[in-house]
Scaffold this motif. Structure first.
Motif, PDB file in Angstrom:
ATOM      1  N   ARG A 166      77.033  19.323  64.578  1.00 37.57           N
ATOM      2  CA  ARG A 166      75.980  19.277  65.604  1.00 37.57           C
ATOM      3  C   ARG A 166      74.629  19.785  65.116  1.00 37.57           C
ATOM      4  O   ARG A 166      73.602  19.374  65.614  1.00 37.57           O
ATOM      5  CB  ARG A 166      76.379  20.147  66.815  1.00 37.57           C
ATOM      6  CG  ARG A 166      77.463  19.575  67.689  1.00 37.57           C
ATOM      7  CD  ARG A 166      77.800  20.557  68.815  1.00 37.57           C
ATOM      8  NE  ARG A 166      76.624  20.905  69.594  1.00 37.57           N
ATOM      9  CZ  ARG A 166      76.177  20.192  70.625  1.00 37.57           C
ATOM     10  NH1 ARG A 166      76.799  19.114  71.007  1.00 37.57           N
ATOM     11  NH2 ARG A 166      75.091  20.586  71.281  1.00 37.57           N
ATOM     12  N   VAL A 189      72.823  16.856  66.576  1.00 42.49           N
ATOM     13  CA  VAL A 189      71.854  16.949  67.663  1.00 42.49           C
ATOM     14  C   VAL A 189      70.491  17.413  67.150  1.00 42.49           C
ATOM     15  O   VAL A 189      69.466  16.854  67.508  1.00 42.49           O
ATOM     16  CB  VAL A 189      72.358  17.911  68.765  1.00 42.49           C
ATOM     17  CG1 VAL A 189      71.266  18.182  69.789  1.00 42.49           C
ATOM     18  CG2 VAL A 189      73.575  17.327  69.451  1.00 42.49           C
ATOM     19  N   ASN A 209      68.453  14.397  68.835  1.00 44.91           N
ATOM     20  CA  ASN A 209      67.342  14.441  69.791  1.00 44.91           C
ATOM     21  C   ASN A 209      66.246  15.412  69.372  1.00 44.91           C
ATOM     22  O   ASN A 209      65.282  15.574  70.089  1.00 44.91           O
ATOM     23  CB  ASN A 209      67.805  14.687  71.231  1.00 44.91           C
ATOM     24  CG  ASN A 209      68.312  16.099  71.450  1.00 44.91           C
ATOM     25  OD1 ASN A 209      68.350  16.899  70.516  1.00 44.91           O
ATOM     26  ND2 ASN A 209      68.672  16.417  72.678  1.00 44.91           N
ATOM     27  N   GLU A 210      66.371  16.020  68.220  1.00 42.99           N
ATOM     28  CA  GLU A 210      65.270  16.873  67.776  1.00 42.99           C
ATOM     29  C   GLU A 210      65.260  17.067  66.265  1.00 42.99           C
ATOM     30  O   GLU A 210      66.205  17.581  65.680  1.00 42.99           O
ATOM     31  CB  GLU A 210      65.328  18.241  68.458  1.00 42.99           C
ATOM     32  CG  GLU A 210      64.095  19.061  68.116  1.00 42.99           C
ATOM     33  CD  GLU A 210      64.012  20.368  68.883  1.00 42.99           C
ATOM     34  OE1 GLU A 210      64.518  20.431  70.017  1.00 42.99           O
ATOM     35  OE2 GLU A 210      63.430  21.296  68.320  1.00 42.99           O
ATOM     36  N   ARG A 237      58.975  16.298  66.220  1.00 34.38           N
ATOM     37  CA  ARG A 237      58.303  17.129  67.209  1.00 34.38           C
ATOM     38  C   ARG A 237      56.849  17.468  66.905  1.00 34.38           C
ATOM     39  O   ARG A 237      56.089  17.799  67.797  1.00 34.38           O
ATOM     40  CB  ARG A 237      59.072  18.447  67.390  1.00 34.38           C
ATOM     41  CG  ARG A 237      60.357  18.280  68.155  1.00 34.38           C
ATOM     42  CD  ARG A 237      60.106  18.049  69.628  1.00 34.38           C
ATOM     43  NE  ARG A 237      59.595  19.250  70.246  1.00 34.38           N
ATOM     44  CZ  ARG A 237      60.348  20.250  70.649  1.00 34.38           C
ATOM     45  NH1 ARG A 237      61.638  20.191  70.521  1.00 34.38           N
ATOM     46  NH2 ARG A 237      59.806  21.317  71.188  1.00 34.38           N
TER      47      ARG A 237
HETATM   48  C1  LIG Z   1      69.157  17.815  72.934  1.00 36.40           C
HETATM   49  O1  LIG Z   1      70.430  17.571  73.487  1.00 36.40           O
HETATM   50  C2  LIG Z   1      71.144  18.745  73.804  1.00 36.40           C
HETATM   51  C3  LIG Z   1      72.545  18.347  74.205  1.00 36.40           C
HETATM   52  O2  LIG Z   1      72.537  17.216  75.051  1.00 36.40           O
HETATM   53  C4  LIG Z   1      70.401  19.514  74.869  1.00 36.40           C
HETATM   54  O3  LIG Z   1      71.072  20.702  75.154  1.00 36.40           O
HETATM   55  C5  LIG Z   1      69.012  19.847  74.364  1.00 36.40           C
HETATM   56  O4  LIG Z   1      68.263  20.483  75.364  1.00 36.40           O
HETATM   57  C6  LIG Z   1      68.294  18.592  73.917  1.00 36.40           C
HETATM   58  N1  LIG Z   1      67.013  18.943  73.309  1.00 36.40           N
HETATM   59  C7  LIG Z   1      65.902  18.269  73.558  1.00 36.40           C
HETATM   60  C8  LIG Z   1      64.684  18.734  72.844  1.00 36.40           C
HETATM   61  O5  LIG Z   1      65.878  17.321  74.320  1.00 36.40           O
END
Ligand SMILES: *[C@@H]1O[C@H](CO)[C@@H](O)[C@H](O)[C@H]1NC(C)=O
Ligand SMILES: *[C@@H]1O[C@H](CO)[C@@H](O)[C@H](O)[C@H]1NC(C)=O
Ligand SMILES: *[C@@H]1O[C@H](CO)[C@@H](O)[C@H](O)[C@H]1NC(C)=O
Ligand SMILES: *[C@@H]1O[C@H](CO)[C@@H](O)[C@H](O)[C@H]1NC(C)=O
Ligand SMILES: *[C@@H]1O[C@H](CO)[C@@H](O)[C@H](O)[C@H]1NC(C)=O
Ligand SMILES: *[C@@H]1O[C@H](CO)[C@@H](O)[C@H](O)[C@H]1NC(C)=O
Ligand SMILES: *[C@@H]1O[C@H](CO)[C@@H](O)[C@H](O)[C@H]1NC(C)=O
Ligand SMILES: *[C@@H]1O[C@H](CO)[C@@H](O)[C@H](O)[C@H]1NC(C)=O
Length: 288
Positions: A166, A189, A209-210, A237
């Motif tokens: 992750r 992630v 996602n980041e 970012r």
């Molecule tokens: C990325 O995904 C995780 C798990 O779904 C979440 O907890 C987190 O806030 C997300 N981060 C962003 C920057 O969207």
């Protein structure tokens, strides 16, 4: 007051008694990493994998003021981790002569993962680079690498399996000179930076996602850089960061664009004859 302090003292003694003392099977030199021998530091083909995993999963460093000792063995899947204790994250760094598949089931967390070539002789001699002879990597339970994952000078690697990973801080993969390889990081992630070299045909980060810095991919394979870059550019970012991807099918560089921030005061003040608009706005606010 005396009574409650006595109780606190008693409960700490109780906790300390409940956790197992460090039994030295994980190495005698935890106190002084400078004294770590190569045999302790490097992961060899003859490594006792069960022992490695047990050590990586259960060695904890605890507050010496509370427990009168620093190292303990705690199995967090079976017992609560007491206050003042945190897991001692280990390294998995293969030895220069490690040959064959690397399979470590049960390992969930590392500080760093390092699989790379070595130089024969010294850099001053312009030493000859000896690539790693690791042939495949299977870490089916690994979830977190707190710092860096480096696989470099790794032309011998044909597959990489990290289904549960992750989080990584920095990711460097270099399969240059090796066979075509498809890569997927199904659970990854967040990661700080990504640099990948080799004959990559498909590359997939479905959960990402980041990322905080530029994603760099330099493939001699058939990777579709256009689709890849578009799918990830908005996970980066910072300004100036983005995705830079080169492959046989063409090169694509996309830069992250900060979405416009809604500004609180603009609207009313920027309208010509603004005072009228402002008055109207104030009237509206007062009416609320
Ligand atoms: C990325 O995904 C995780 C798990 O779904 C979440 O907890 C987190 O806030 C997300 N981060 C962003 C920057 O969207
Ligand atoms: C890797 O394997 C090759 C061929 O068996 C051998 O010549 C080389 O020394 C090995 N590399 C290392 C770093 O041991
Ligand atoms: C690997 O090299 C070390 C010395 O650095 C040696 O002790 C060990 O026996 C070697 N292992 C194999 C499998 O060749
Ligand atoms: C990638 O690996 C090749 C072959 O081992 C090496 O020559 C090159 O310097 C490596 N690139 C990076 C960025 O480390
Ligand atoms: C990589 O994936 C592509 C498309 O799915 C497939 O055609 C190719 O055979 C795969 N290559 C390897 C080395 O698995
Ligand atoms: C990408 O790889 C090619 C061939 O290996 C090399 O010539 C080029 O400099 C690399 N580009 C980057 C940005 O590393
Ligand atoms: C892509 O970039 C590489 C260097 O990274 C360069 O050698 C190659 O010519 C470029 N290909 C295209 C199609 O622009
Ligand atoms: C990324 O976000 C920007 C601004 O938020 C948007 O304009 C752009 O269309 C997005 N790009 C992709 C490939 O989704």
């Amino acid at each position: 007051m005396m009574f409650s302090r006595y109780l606190v003292g008693l409960s700490i003694v109780g906790l300390a008694a409940a956790i197992a003392a460090y039994n030295r099977e994980c190495g005698p030199t935890l106190e002084d990493t400078a004294k770590t021998t190569d045999a302790e530091f490097y992961f060899d083909v003859t490594e006792d994998v069960d022992l490695f995993v047990r050590c990586a999963e259960t060695v904890y460093e605890c507050d010496t003021k509370l427990y009168n000792a620093r190292w303990f063995m705690i199995d967090s899947t079976k017992e609560p981790v007491p206050v003042g204790c945190r897991k001692q994250l280990g390294h998995l760094t293969t030895s220069h002569n490690y040959t064959g598949p690397l399979e470590v089931p049960g390992l969930t967390e590392l500080y760093g993962l390092g699989i790379r070539g070595t130089y024969e002789g010294t850099y001053e001699d312009n030493g000859l680079l000896l690539p790693t002879n690791v042939t495949s990597i299977d870490l089916p339970d690994l979830v977190n690498i707190a710092n860096t994952m480096t696989i470099n000078n790794a032309a011998s690697i044909t597959s990489l399996n990290l289904p549960k990973l992750r989080h990584i801080n920095k990711l460097l993969l270099n399969f240059t000179g090796g066979p075509a390889i498809n890569l997927t990081f199904p659970s990854l992630v967040d990661v700080s930076s990504i640099a990948i070299y080799g004959e990559i045909d498909t590359l997939d980060f479905p959960a990402l996602n980041e990322t905080r810095n530029t994603i760099m991919v330099n493939s001699t394979g058939n990777l579709d850089c256009d689709t890849f870059s578009k799918s990830l550019v908005n996970t980066t970012r910072y300004d100036q960061s983005g995705v830079s991807c080169a492959s046989r099918r063409g090169n694509v560089t996309l830069t992250h664009v900060e979405p416009p921030k809604p500004t609180v005061t603009s609207g009313a003040f920027k309208i010509p004859g603004g005072s009228l608009a402002l008055t109207a706005l104030l009237a509206y606010i007062l009416a609320l």
